[in-house]
Design a protein around this motif. Structure first.
Motif, PDB file in Angstrom:
ATOM      1  N   ASN A   1     -74.293  26.202  -8.358  1.00 10.94           N
ATOM      2  CA  ASN A   1     -73.423  26.254  -7.246  1.00 10.94           C
ATOM      3  C   ASN A   1     -73.084  25.103  -6.611  1.00 10.94           C
ATOM      4  N   ARG A   2     -71.989  24.679  -6.364  1.00 11.44           N
ATOM      5  CA  ARG A   2     -71.592  23.547  -5.873  1.00 11.44           C
ATOM      6  C   ARG A   2     -71.869  23.457  -4.253  1.00 11.44           C
ATOM      7  N   GLU A   3     -71.359  24.373  -3.582  1.00 13.12           N
ATOM      8  CA  GLU A   3     -71.700  24.081  -2.078  1.00 13.12           C
ATOM      9  C   GLU A   3     -73.269  24.426  -1.956  1.00 13.12           C
ATOM     10  N   ALA A   4     -73.882  25.488  -2.723  1.00 14.51           N
ATOM     11  CA  ALA A   4     -75.192  25.351  -2.329  1.00 14.51           C
ATOM     12  C   ALA A   4     -76.139  24.267  -2.842  1.00 14.51           C
ATOM     13  N   ALA A   5     -75.388  23.457  -4.030  1.00 17.08           N
ATOM     14  CA  ALA A   5     -76.392  22.090  -4.117  1.00 17.08           C
ATOM     15  C   ALA A   5     -76.058  21.032  -3.163  1.00 17.08           C
TER      16      ALA A   5
ATOM     17  N   ILE B   1     -85.346  24.667  -6.034  1.00 11.42           N
ATOM     18  CA  ILE B   1     -86.163  25.754  -6.513  1.00 11.42           C
ATOM     19  C   ILE B   1     -86.536  26.796  -5.221  1.00 11.42           C
ATOM     20  N   ASP B   2     -86.793  26.217  -4.133  1.00 19.27           N
ATOM     21  CA  ASP B   2     -87.131  26.904  -2.890  1.00 19.27           C
ATOM     22  C   ASP B   2     -85.805  27.600  -2.294  1.00 19.27           C
ATOM     23  N   TRP B   3     -84.790  27.167  -2.624  1.00 19.01           N
ATOM     24  CA  TRP B   3     -83.349  27.688  -2.222  1.00 19.01           C
ATOM     25  C   TRP B   3     -83.194  28.942  -3.265  1.00 19.01           C
ATOM     26  N   TYR B   4     -83.258  28.707  -4.458  1.00 19.24           N
ATOM     27  CA  TYR B   4     -83.002  29.704  -5.187  1.00 19.24           C
ATOM     28  C   TYR B   4     -83.690  30.810  -5.260  1.00 19.24           C
ATOM     29  N   ARG B   5     -85.105  30.629  -5.174  1.00 17.91           N
ATOM     30  CA  ARG B   5     -86.099  31.762  -4.829  1.00 17.91           C
ATOM     31  C   ARG B   5     -85.656  32.685  -3.639  1.00 17.91           C
ATOM     32  N   ALA B   6     -85.255  31.896  -2.656  1.00 14.18           N
ATOM     33  CA  ALA B   6     -84.996  32.552  -1.347  1.00 14.18           C
ATOM     34  C   ALA B   6     -83.939  33.347  -1.370  1.00 14.18           C
ATOM     35  N   GLN B   7     -82.711  33.028  -2.117  1.00 11.29           N
ATOM     36  CA  GLN B   7     -81.742  33.662  -2.500  1.00 11.29           C
ATOM     37  C   GLN B   7     -82.043  34.800  -3.596  1.00 11.29           C
ATOM     38  N   ASN B   8     -82.797  35.085  -4.448  1.00 12.80           N
ATOM     39  CA  ASN B   8     -82.948  35.986  -5.246  1.00 12.80           C
ATOM     40  C   ASN B   8     -84.229  36.763  -4.964  1.00 12.80           C
ATOM     41  N   ARG B   9     -84.664  36.516  -3.647  1.00 16.00           N
ATOM     42  CA  ARG B   9     -85.931  37.374  -3.344  1.00 16.00           C
ATOM     43  C   ARG B   9     -85.395  38.612  -2.927  1.00 16.00           C
ATOM     44  N   ARG B  10     -85.913  39.581  -3.374  1.00 17.04           N
ATOM     45  CA  ARG B  10     -85.630  41.032  -3.239  1.00 17.04           C
ATOM     46  C   ARG B  10     -86.262  41.632  -2.038  1.00 17.04           C
ATOM     47  N   THR B  11     -85.638  42.438  -1.132  1.00 18.23           N
ATOM     48  CA  THR B  11     -86.193  42.748  -0.161  1.00 18.23           C
ATOM     49  C   THR B  11     -86.802  44.089  -0.377  1.00 18.23           C
ATOM     50  N   THR B  12     -88.212  44.042   0.247  1.00 14.47           N
ATOM     51  CA  THR B  12     -88.873  45.136  -0.073  1.00 14.47           C
ATOM     52  C   THR B  12     -89.090  46.355   0.977  1.00 14.47           C
ATOM     53  N   VAL B  13     -89.333  47.404   0.709  1.00 11.68           N
ATOM     54  CA  VAL B  13     -89.158  48.587   1.599  1.00 11.68           C
ATOM     55  C   VAL B  13     -90.623  49.288   1.551  1.00 11.68           C
ATOM     56  N   SER B  14     -90.972  49.403   2.922  1.00  8.41           N
ATOM     57  CA  SER B  14     -92.107  49.944   3.041  1.00  8.41           C
ATOM     58  C   SER B  14     -92.119  51.535   2.698  1.00  8.41           C
ATOM     59  N   ASP B  15     -93.414  52.113   2.212  1.00 13.56           N
ATOM     60  CA  ASP B  15     -93.558  53.466   2.111  1.00 13.56           C
ATOM     61  C   ASP B  15     -93.053  54.388   3.022  1.00 13.56           C
TER      62      ASP B  15
ATOM     63  N   ARG C   1     -76.111  10.994  -5.923  1.00 12.94           N
ATOM     64  CA  ARG C   1     -75.557  11.508  -7.023  1.00 12.94           C
ATOM     65  C   ARG C   1     -76.532  11.904  -8.231  1.00 12.94           C
ATOM     66  N   GLU C   2     -77.782  11.387  -8.227  1.00 13.75           N
ATOM     67  CA  GLU C   2     -78.577  11.816  -9.191  1.00 13.75           C
ATOM     68  C   GLU C   2     -79.440  13.125  -8.610  1.00 13.75           C
ATOM     69  N   LEU C   3     -79.676  12.991  -7.241  1.00 15.16           N
ATOM     70  CA  LEU C   3     -80.488  14.328  -6.593  1.00 15.16           C
ATOM     71  C   LEU C   3     -79.487  15.337  -6.577  1.00 15.16           C
ATOM     72  N   TYR C   4     -78.053  15.192  -6.436  1.00 20.12           N
ATOM     73  CA  TYR C   4     -77.028  16.261  -6.266  1.00 20.12           C
ATOM     74  C   TYR C   4     -76.989  16.926  -7.666  1.00 20.12           C
ATOM     75  N   ASN C   5     -77.190  16.231  -8.888  1.00 19.83           N
ATOM     76  CA  ASN C   5     -77.383  16.817 -10.166  1.00 19.83           C
ATOM     77  C   ASN C   5     -78.516  17.366 -10.349  1.00 19.83           C
ATOM     78  N   ILE C   6     -79.511  17.129  -9.793  1.00 21.09           N
ATOM     79  CA  ILE C   6     -80.702  17.629 -10.073  1.00 21.09           C
ATOM     80  C   ILE C   6     -80.488  19.205  -9.373  1.00 21.09           C
ATOM     81  N   CYS C   7     -80.298  19.122  -8.128  1.00 20.52           N
ATOM     82  CA  CYS C   7     -79.976  20.479  -7.177  1.00 20.52           C
ATOM     83  C   CYS C   7     -79.105  21.424  -8.030  1.00 20.52           C
ATOM     84  N   PHE C   8     -77.997  20.944  -8.505  1.00 24.44           N
ATOM     85  CA  PHE C   8     -76.886  21.735  -8.980  1.00 24.44           C
ATOM     86  C   PHE C   8     -77.509  22.387 -10.355  1.00 24.44           C
TER      87      PHE C   8
END
Length: 185
Positions: A46-50, A88-102, A34-41
Motif C-alpha cells: 500500500n503506497r500510503e502505508a509504505a 513487517i511490524d506494521w503489517y502484523r499490527a494491521q492484521n492482528r485479530r482482536t481476541t475476546v475474553s471468555d 527510494r530503496e527503503l521505500y521499495n522494501i516497505c512497499f
C-alpha cells in the motif's frame, strides 16, 4: 546505491546521525529513501502505508544510529533490515485479530439447546425407555406402536386382532405404570 564510495558515504552519514547531525540524516534520506521505500512497499502493499512506515524507519534510524556496527555488515544492509522489520511490524499490527475474553462469550446468541438441558432431556429419555422396556408384552408393543410409530389405537387393535377396548386399557395401564416409575425415580 552501490559502490565502495557510496557505502563509505552511507557509513559516514550514519555516524553523523549517531552524533545528532540533522544534515547527515538528510543526506542519508536522499541517498536511501527510494530503496527503503521499495522494501516497505513490498511488505505492506500500500503506497500510503509504505510512506508512513518509511517515516518510522528514519525516526528509528535517528534514534538507533549509534547501534550500527560496520563490523557486522554494510550501512545499506543495516538500513534495509530496519526498513524490512518496520514494515513487517506494521503489517502484523494491521492484521492482528482482536481476541475476546471468555466472559464476552456469554453474550453471543446460541439457538442450540443448553448442555445441562440436553443432559436432563437425555436422562429422562433413558428413564422412559427403561420403563417401557420393563412393561410386559403386549402392553410394551402397543405403547411403542402408538407413541413411536404413530399408529392409532384402532390400527393397533386391527393389526393385533384384539378388541379396541383391550388395546386402550392396556396402553392406559402401561402409561400409569410408567408414571409411577417416573415419580419413584
Amino acid at each position: 546505491m552501490s559502490g565502495l564510495a557510496d557505502q563509505a558515504q552511507l557509513k559516514h552519514d550514519l555516524s553523523a546521525v549517531a552524533s545528532g547531525d540533522i544534515a547527515g540524516l538528510r543526506r542519508l534520506y536522499e541517498a536511501t529513501a527510494r530503496e527503503l521505500y521499495n522494501i516497505c512497499f513490498r511488505v505492506v502493499q500500500n503506497r500510503e502505508a509504505a510512506e508512513d512506515v518509511l517515516q518510522d524507519v528514519y525516526i528509528k534510524v535517528w534514534n538507533r544510529a549509534a547501534g550500527f556496527d560496520p563490523a557486522k555488515g554494510s550501512a545499506m544492509a543495516w538500513l534495509s533490515m530496519v526498513a524490512r522489520n518496520s514494515a513487517i511490524d506494521w503489517y502484523r499490527a494491521q492484521n492482528r485479530r482482536t481476541t475476546v475474553s471468555d466472559d464476552a462469550l456469554q453474550f453471543i446468541a446460541d439457538d442450540g439447546e443448553a448442555a445441562d438441558d440436553r443432559l436432563v432431556r437425555e436422562q429422562e429419555a433413558d428413564r422412559i425407555t427403561a420403563l417401557v422396556d420393563d412393561l410386559e408384552d403386549p402392553t410394551r408393543s402397543y405403547i411403542r406402536e402408538a407413541f413411536l410409530r404413530g399408529m392409532t389405537y384402532s390400527e393397533i387393535a386391527e393389526q393385533s386382532n384384539v378388541p379396541l377396548g383391550t388395546v386402550k386399557s392396556r396402553i392406559r395401564r402401561g402409561l400409569m405404570s410408567m408414571k409411577r416409575g417416573l415419580a419413584d425415580g
